[in-house]
Design a protein around this motif. Structure first.
Motif, PDB file in Angstrom:
ATOM      1  N   LEU A 112      47.007  35.046  37.589  1.00  0.00           N
ATOM      2  CA  LEU A 112      47.812  35.192  38.801  1.00  0.00           C
ATOM      3  C   LEU A 112      46.957  34.798  39.997  1.00  0.00           C
ATOM      4  O   LEU A 112      45.800  35.202  40.099  1.00  0.00           O
ATOM      5  CB  LEU A 112      48.305  36.630  38.948  1.00  0.00           C
ATOM      6  CG  LEU A 112      49.031  37.249  37.735  1.00  0.00           C
ATOM      7  CD1 LEU A 112      49.556  38.624  38.086  1.00  0.00           C
ATOM      8  CD2 LEU A 112      50.124  36.344  37.222  1.00  0.00           C
ATOM      9  N   HIS A 113      47.551  34.031  40.903  1.00  0.00           N
ATOM     10  CA  HIS A 113      46.844  33.555  42.098  1.00  0.00           C
ATOM     11  C   HIS A 113      47.639  33.988  43.332  1.00  0.00           C
ATOM     12  O   HIS A 113      48.478  33.231  43.821  1.00  0.00           O
ATOM     13  CB  HIS A 113      46.701  32.023  42.047  1.00  0.00           C
ATOM     14  CG  HIS A 113      45.882  31.545  40.902  1.00  0.00           C
ATOM     15  ND1 HIS A 113      44.531  31.341  40.993  1.00  0.00           N
ATOM     16  CD2 HIS A 113      46.216  31.254  39.616  1.00  0.00           C
ATOM     17  CE1 HIS A 113      44.063  30.921  39.832  1.00  0.00           C
ATOM     18  NE2 HIS A 113      45.065  30.879  38.975  1.00  0.00           N
ATOM     19  N   PRO A 114      47.380  35.193  43.853  1.00  0.00           N
ATOM     20  CA  PRO A 114      48.177  35.703  44.974  1.00  0.00           C
ATOM     21  C   PRO A 114      47.866  35.054  46.320  1.00  0.00           C
ATOM     22  O   PRO A 114      48.592  35.264  47.275  1.00  0.00           O
ATOM     23  CB  PRO A 114      47.843  37.195  44.997  1.00  0.00           C
ATOM     24  CG  PRO A 114      46.479  37.278  44.397  1.00  0.00           C
ATOM     25  CD  PRO A 114      46.422  36.180  43.366  1.00  0.00           C
ATOM     26  N   TRP A 144      37.179  37.130  39.863  1.00  0.00           N
ATOM     27  CA  TRP A 144      38.523  37.543  39.506  1.00  0.00           C
ATOM     28  C   TRP A 144      38.464  38.931  38.903  1.00  0.00           C
ATOM     29  O   TRP A 144      37.401  39.460  38.616  1.00  0.00           O
ATOM     30  CB  TRP A 144      39.179  36.551  38.547  1.00  0.00           C
ATOM     31  CG  TRP A 144      38.477  36.346  37.245  1.00  0.00           C
ATOM     32  CD1 TRP A 144      38.681  37.020  36.081  1.00  0.00           C
ATOM     33  CD2 TRP A 144      37.441  35.398  36.969  1.00  0.00           C
ATOM     34  NE1 TRP A 144      37.849  36.558  35.093  1.00  0.00           N
ATOM     35  CE2 TRP A 144      37.068  35.547  35.613  1.00  0.00           C
ATOM     36  CE3 TRP A 144      36.782  34.434  37.730  1.00  0.00           C
ATOM     37  CZ2 TRP A 144      36.089  34.790  35.015  1.00  0.00           C
ATOM     38  CZ3 TRP A 144      35.801  33.675  37.121  1.00  0.00           C
ATOM     39  CH2 TRP A 144      35.465  33.852  35.783  1.00  0.00           C
ATOM     40  N   VAL A 145      39.631  39.520  38.707  1.00  0.00           N
ATOM     41  CA  VAL A 145      39.754  40.839  38.099  1.00  0.00           C
ATOM     42  C   VAL A 145      40.541  40.675  36.809  1.00  0.00           C
ATOM     43  O   VAL A 145      41.626  40.083  36.801  1.00  0.00           O
ATOM     44  CB  VAL A 145      40.460  41.835  39.051  1.00  0.00           C
ATOM     45  CG1 VAL A 145      40.644  43.195  38.379  1.00  0.00           C
ATOM     46  CG2 VAL A 145      39.684  41.966  40.352  1.00  0.00           C
ATOM     47  N   VAL A 146      39.988  41.186  35.717  1.00  0.00           N
ATOM     48  CA  VAL A 146      40.685  41.188  34.433  1.00  0.00           C
ATOM     49  C   VAL A 146      41.459  42.501  34.359  1.00  0.00           C
ATOM     50  O   VAL A 146      40.891  43.578  34.531  1.00  0.00           O
ATOM     51  CB  VAL A 146      39.702  41.060  33.245  1.00  0.00           C
ATOM     52  CG1 VAL A 146      40.460  41.084  31.918  1.00  0.00           C
ATOM     53  CG2 VAL A 146      38.865  39.797  33.374  1.00  0.00           C
ATOM     54  N   MET A 147      42.764  42.377  34.102  1.00  0.00           N
ATOM     55  CA  MET A 147      43.635  43.547  34.053  1.00  0.00           C
ATOM     56  C   MET A 147      44.389  43.563  32.729  1.00  0.00           C
ATOM     57  O   MET A 147      44.360  42.588  31.983  1.00  0.00           O
ATOM     58  CB  MET A 147      44.623  43.523  35.226  1.00  0.00           C
ATOM     59  CG  MET A 147      43.951  43.528  36.595  1.00  0.00           C
ATOM     60  SD  MET A 147      45.131  43.699  37.964  1.00  0.00           S
ATOM     61  CE  MET A 147      45.495  45.471  37.816  1.00  0.00           C
ATOM     62  N   ALA A 148      45.066  44.665  32.462  1.00  0.00           N
ATOM     63  CA  ALA A 148      45.930  44.783  31.288  1.00  0.00           C
ATOM     64  C   ALA A 148      47.286  45.298  31.744  1.00  0.00           C
ATOM     65  O   ALA A 148      47.361  46.189  32.601  1.00  0.00           O
ATOM     66  CB  ALA A 148      45.329  45.739  30.263  1.00  0.00           C
ATOM     67  N   ASP A 149      48.354  44.726  31.188  1.00  0.00           N
ATOM     68  CA  ASP A 149      49.698  45.203  31.503  1.00  0.00           C
ATOM     69  C   ASP A 149      49.938  46.530  30.772  1.00  0.00           C
ATOM     70  O   ASP A 149      49.056  47.017  30.060  1.00  0.00           O
ATOM     71  CB  ASP A 149      50.741  44.118  31.197  1.00  0.00           C
ATOM     72  CG  ASP A 149      51.019  43.890  29.713  1.00  0.00           C
ATOM     73  OD1 ASP A 149      50.614  44.704  28.849  1.00  0.00           O
ATOM     74  OD2 ASP A 149      51.666  42.872  29.405  1.00  0.00           O
ATOM     75  N   VAL A 157      43.576  38.271  37.786  1.00  0.00           N
ATOM     76  CA  VAL A 157      44.008  38.100  39.176  1.00  0.00           C
ATOM     77  C   VAL A 157      42.860  37.425  39.908  1.00  0.00           C
ATOM     78  O   VAL A 157      41.754  37.975  39.962  1.00  0.00           O
ATOM     79  CB  VAL A 157      44.370  39.450  39.828  1.00  0.00           C
ATOM     80  CG1 VAL A 157      44.835  39.227  41.272  1.00  0.00           C
ATOM     81  CG2 VAL A 157      45.453  40.156  39.024  1.00  0.00           C
ATOM     82  N   HIS A 158      43.126  36.238  40.433  1.00  0.00           N
ATOM     83  CA  HIS A 158      42.092  35.442  41.112  1.00  0.00           C
ATOM     84  C   HIS A 158      42.179  35.596  42.611  1.00  0.00           C
ATOM     85  O   HIS A 158      43.159  35.955  43.168  1.00  0.00           O
ATOM     86  CB  HIS A 158      42.252  33.963  40.732  1.00  0.00           C
ATOM     87  CG  HIS A 158      41.852  33.728  39.312  1.00  0.00           C
ATOM     88  ND1 HIS A 158      40.614  33.271  38.954  1.00  0.00           N
ATOM     89  CD2 HIS A 158      42.529  33.930  38.143  1.00  0.00           C
ATOM     90  CE1 HIS A 158      40.548  33.164  37.643  1.00  0.00           C
ATOM     91  NE2 HIS A 158      41.682  33.569  37.133  1.00  0.00           N
TER      92      HIS A 158
END
Length: 158
Positions: A112-114, A144-149, A157-158
């Motif tokens: 994801l690139h917000p 970036w941040v590595v996340m989990a749904d 998330v970059h």
């Protein structure tokens, strides 16, 4: 080298399919995360039920509409869709029910690139939707941040 544009061939339509224990909860999370819309297949399902082509047990109520029990998709709100079936014709994610839980790292994930300077607020918003931070990465090539749904599928998330 052959290219689709130069030889008149039509590009291939695609969607990303994600296995899920609860496809409707995953669709709700990702629709909110991406600001997408959940596909509304109610009219198609009504027709299939009336024709006897779909058993009633294959259907659930979801957001006060009929939905397929084992799959649901989300689509980009600006992309075209088939008004008769509710199916997106552009960017979409399809969540399908599977019996087994996720057990290993994803081989494919979404980035994801917000936008510039928006990573931290976006991570906070996604955490509020049910995601969790796995780790923060800072390398010479970027951060970036590595996340989990909610079901543990990794994304960045970059």
């Amino acid at each position: 080298m052959v290219t689709a544009i130069s030889d008149g061939m039509t590009p291939v339509h695609w969607k990303v399919v994600i296995d899920a224990a609860d496809p409707h909860a995953q669709a709700d999370f990702w629709a909110a995360a991406l600001r997408y819309e959940t596909e509304d297949n109610d009219a198609l399902i009504q027709r299939l039920l009336e024709l006897g082509a779909l058993p009633r047990e294959a259907v659930v109520e979801y957001h006060a509409r009929l939905a397929f029990r084992d799959l649901v998709a989300v689509r980009h709100p600006d992309d075209p869709y088939d008004k008769d079936s509710g199916t997106g014709l552009g960017r979409r994610l399809l969540f399908q029910r599977v019996p087994e839980p996720k057990t290993v790292k994803n081989r494919l994930h979404l980035d994801l690139h917000p936008g510039e300077g928006s990573r931290s607020p976006e991570v906070e918003r996604l955490t509020g939707l049910g995601a969790r931070v796995l780790r923060e990465v800072s390398e010479p090539s970027g951060a970036w941040v590595v996340m989990a749904d909610p079901e543990g599928n990794e994304f960045c998330v970059h």
